[in-house]
Write a protein that holds these residues in place. Structure first.
Motif, mmCIF file in Angstrom:
data_model
loop_
_atom_site.group_PDB
_atom_site.id
_atom_site.type_symbol
_atom_site.label_atom_id
_atom_site.label_comp_id
_atom_site.label_asym_id
_atom_site.label_seq_id
_atom_site.Cartn_x
_atom_site.Cartn_y
_atom_site.Cartn_z
ATOM 1 N N LYS A 20 -0.944 4.843 0.644
ATOM 2 C CA LYS A 20 -2.187 5.270 -0.009
ATOM 3 C C LYS A 20 -3.241 5.628 1.021
ATOM 4 O O LYS A 20 -3.954 6.605 0.887
ATOM 5 N N ASN A 21 -3.320 4.774 2.065
ATOM 6 C CA ASN A 21 -4.252 5.059 3.152
ATOM 7 C C ASN A 21 -3.557 5.962 4.169
ATOM 8 O O ASN A 21 -2.587 5.567 4.809
ATOM 9 N N GLN A 22 -4.056 7.201 4.296
ATOM 10 C CA GLN A 22 -3.386 8.191 5.139
ATOM 11 C C GLN A 22 -3.747 8.061 6.621
ATOM 12 O O GLN A 22 -3.196 8.767 7.447
ATOM 13 N N SER A 23 -4.693 7.147 6.934
ATOM 14 C CA SER A 23 -5.103 7.084 8.341
ATOM 15 C C SER A 23 -4.759 5.736 8.978
ATOM 16 O O SER A 23 -5.525 5.196 9.772
ATOM 17 N N LEU A 24 -3.582 5.207 8.609
ATOM 18 C CA LEU A 24 -3.149 3.939 9.196
ATOM 19 C C LEU A 24 -2.669 4.166 10.632
ATOM 20 O O LEU A 24 -2.090 5.198 10.944
ATOM 21 N N THR A 25 -2.893 3.160 11.491
ATOM 22 C CA THR A 25 -2.339 3.233 12.845
ATOM 23 C C THR A 25 -0.867 2.826 12.779
ATOM 24 O O THR A 25 -0.409 2.272 11.781
ATOM 25 N N GLU A 36 0.550 0.394 14.221
ATOM 26 C CA GLU A 36 0.633 -1.067 14.069
ATOM 27 C C GLU A 36 0.400 -1.453 12.614
ATOM 28 O O GLU A 36 1.079 -2.331 12.085
ATOM 29 N N GLU A 37 -0.583 -0.805 11.959
ATOM 30 C CA GLU A 37 -0.860 -1.112 10.546
ATOM 31 C C GLU A 37 0.332 -0.731 9.663
ATOM 32 O O GLU A 37 0.704 -1.484 8.763
ATOM 33 N N ILE A 38 0.929 0.428 9.939
ATOM 34 C CA ILE A 38 2.099 0.851 9.157
ATOM 35 C C ILE A 38 3.203 -0.178 9.281
ATOM 36 O O ILE A 38 3.804 -0.596 8.290
ATOM 37 N N SER A 39 3.437 -0.654 10.499
ATOM 38 C CA SER A 39 4.527 -1.615 10.647
ATOM 39 C C SER A 39 4.148 -2.974 10.049
ATOM 40 O O SER A 39 5.003 -3.642 9.471
ATOM 41 N N SER A 40 2.869 -3.375 10.087
ATOM 42 C CA SER A 40 2.516 -4.671 9.474
ATOM 43 C C SER A 40 2.536 -4.583 7.943
ATOM 44 O O SER A 40 2.695 -5.589 7.266
ATOM 45 N N GLN A 41 2.465 -3.367 7.393
ATOM 46 C CA GLN A 41 2.589 -3.203 5.938
ATOM 47 C C GLN A 41 4.040 -3.010 5.484
ATOM 48 O O GLN A 41 4.312 -2.833 4.307
ATOM 49 N N GLY A 59 0.804 -1.229 0.000
ATOM 50 C CA GLY A 59 0.000 0.000 0.000
ATOM 51 C C GLY A 59 0.835 1.277 0.000
ATOM 52 O O GLY A 59 0.339 2.345 0.353
ATOM 53 N N HIS A 60 2.108 1.157 -0.440
ATOM 54 C CA HIS A 60 2.990 2.342 -0.465
ATOM 55 C C HIS A 60 2.491 3.362 -1.489
ATOM 56 O O HIS A 60 1.811 3.000 -2.446
ATOM 57 N N GLU A 61 2.842 4.608 -1.270
ATOM 58 C CA GLU A 61 2.554 5.642 -2.258
ATOM 59 C C GLU A 61 3.826 6.443 -2.558
ATOM 60 O O GLU A 61 4.577 6.778 -1.652
ATOM 61 N N TRP A 62 4.068 6.707 -3.846
ATOM 62 C CA TRP A 62 5.194 7.550 -4.250
ATOM 63 C C TRP A 62 4.802 9.013 -4.111
ATOM 64 O O TRP A 62 3.679 9.398 -4.451
ATOM 65 N N MET A 63 5.745 9.834 -3.629
ATOM 66 C CA MET A 63 5.503 11.267 -3.499
ATOM 67 C C MET A 63 6.715 12.027 -4.013
ATOM 68 O O MET A 63 7.797 11.458 -4.160
ATOM 69 N N GLY A 64 6.531 13.330 -4.234
ATOM 70 C CA GLY A 64 7.660 14.159 -4.656
ATOM 71 C C GLY A 64 7.207 15.590 -4.834
ATOM 72 O O GLY A 64 6.031 15.842 -5.105
ATOM 73 N N GLY A 65 8.126 16.524 -4.633
ATOM 74 C CA GLY A 65 7.803 17.939 -4.807
ATOM 75 C C GLY A 65 6.784 18.401 -3.788
ATOM 76 O O GLY A 65 6.883 18.088 -2.610
ATOM 77 N N ALA A 66 5.790 19.155 -4.278
ATOM 78 C CA ALA A 66 4.790 19.700 -3.367
ATOM 79 C C ALA A 66 3.894 18.588 -2.847
ATOM 80 O O ALA A 66 3.527 17.686 -3.589
ATOM 81 N N SER A 67 3.561 18.640 -1.575
ATOM 82 C CA SER A 67 2.553 17.716 -1.082
ATOM 83 C C SER A 67 1.793 18.325 0.089
ATOM 84 O O SER A 67 2.225 19.315 0.686
ATOM 85 N N MET A 68 0.642 17.698 0.368
ATOM 86 C CA MET A 68 -0.262 18.283 1.353
ATOM 87 C C MET A 68 0.010 17.723 2.745
ATOM 88 O O MET A 68 0.006 16.520 2.947
#
Ligand code: ZN
Ligand code: ZN
Length: 412
Positions: free
Chosen positions: A357-362, A364-369, A226-235
């Motif tokens: 992609k999911n901006q509201s992961l806990t 624990e979820e971030i580490s399990s992903q 569920g990773h997301e690529w980012m670069g430059g301006a972001s919110m």
């Protein structure tokens, strides 16, 4: 002043309007070396013109830092001002924007006892947590820019006299930051759109692995689920679109901290908190560094790797083409903000939790992903014009991403 004052003012304006994107009524927390005072004063002018509430500058001084190493008690080296970093955390919780001006002497601590240096680094890393967490979570809009520090300039251009060296570094910073153009703010809009094109393509491709191949490098980097690529301006989480790094040429994401295998060699020296680490070569097995050497600064590197459980695993992978403006200067800046934007890089330690992609992961979820956690985040350069990169999909399909250090895809 030896530095072009008009361009310095443009850099200050760019930092406030495009970098931090400071909003009316926001407070601004600013850190800088004392030498950067002329730039900080210009920044304050632009900040208040944009409607800043309060601009609070915090300065550091190399002589005061060295006086600690020369005269402080032994206990001092395990201490850090937690109250300050707790206060920063509180400021960020109250929507204070953050601007860091860097440009210190990259070798300030190179002649100090490595054990004391690493104790200071460790104590600071631990105490800095409240501030670091909010920055890596991207709670608020923030930005880093550079001041052409004299000691930094002298190290980059040892054959020039001090004035010429500083002028040359200033011009390199202005060029890399695109403030040598007629309208830097417009230039950054175009540049952001270009970076967006590449991050959108990588997000569409949804690769499971990247494979880096080149001299001394054969490395497979698994990407977080569920990773997301980012670069430059972001919110930022507070809804403000900012440019955290000026300059910035990278698109980046979060690797899977258990799925990195193979060998990788650094392509540039790493300047880490006053020490220089050269020719790093490491081996990864199941995401973890199991062997590490460097021809210079190996002791510092090994201490860094033992900072905590996550320090031997990756928290970032970033793509930068070899034909980027910073790479084309051919200069080694001894400064991560520039050198990481001249070449593909990986970072040991903490992941950017916003790169999902999911901006509201806990947590624990971030580490399990596959998101790594650590109190360090250290970028080092593995790209050059000799590196090829392939993207490998879950089904095994292979797509060229970089050939000889440049994007291998064309868009019409
Ligand atoms: Zn990066
Ligand atoms: Zn990084």
């Amino acid at each position: 002043m030896i530095i072009d004052e008009k361009k310095l003012d443009k850099l200050a304006e760019l930092a406030i309007k495009t970098g931090v994107a400071l909003q009316r009524g926001q407070d601004l927390l600013l850190t800088a070396p004392i030498e950067a005072l002329p730039l900080v004063r210009r920044i304050a002018v632009h900040a208040y013109k944009e409607g800043a509430n309060i601009v609070t500058p915090l300065f550091s001084d190399p002589e005061i830092t060295l006086s600690r190493f020369n005269h402080a008690t032994d206990e001092s080296f395990d201490k850090a001002p937690s109250w300050l970093f707790n206060g920063m955390g509180e400021a960020f919780d109250n929507n204070t924007a953050r601007l860091a001006v860097v440009g210190e002497d990259p070798l300030l601590l190179s002649n100090q006892d490595p054990d004391k240096v690493s104790r200071v680094n460790k104590a600071t890393s631990v105490a800095y947590k409240p501030a670091r967490e909010r920055i890596t979570r991207f709670d608020i809009n923030w930005n880093i820019i550079s001041w052409p520090g004299q000691a930094w300039a002298n190290q980059m251009f040892p054959d020039l006299n001090s004035e010429e060296a500083q002028k040359k570094l200033a011009n390199a910073i202005f060029k890399a930051s695109r403030v040598d153009t007629e309208n830097p703010i417009e230039e950054w809009k175009k540049h952001n759109a270009n970076l967006r094109k590449w991050s959108d393509w990588l997000n569409n491709m949804d690769f499971a692995y990247l494979h880096f191949n080149g001299p001394g490098t054969n490395l497979k980097v698994g990407l977080a689920d569920g990773h997301e690529w980012m670069g430059g301006a972001s919110m930022a989480q507070n809804g403000i679109v900012c440019n955290p790094n000026i300059p910035s040429e990278e698109v980046f994401t979060t690797p899977h901290c258990l799925r990195v295998d193979g060998e990788v060699s650094a392509t540039k020296p790493l300047s880490h908190q006053g020490s220089l680490i050269e020719n790093i070569k490491v081996k990864f097995e199941n995401g973890k560094i199991t062997q590490a050497n460097a021809t210079k600064g190996e002791k510092v590197l090994l201490k860094v790797l033992d900072s905590d459980e996550g320090a031997r695993r990756l928290g970032e992978v970033a793509l930068v083409p070899d034909n980027s403006p910073i790479s084309q200067t051919g200069l080694l800046f001894y400064n991560t903000l520039f050198d990481e934007n001249a070449a593909c890089h990986i970072a040991l330690g903490q992941c950017y939790t916003k790169c999902f992609k999911n901006q509201s992961l806990t947590k624990e979820e971030i580490s399990s992903q596959g998101g790594n956690s650590s109190m360090i985040h250290i970028d080092w350069m593995i790209g050059s014009n000799k590196i090829d990169i392939d993207g490998i999909k879950q089904n095994g399909d292979i797509t060229p991403i970089f050939r000889k250090g440049k994007w291998a895809q064309k868009f019409n």
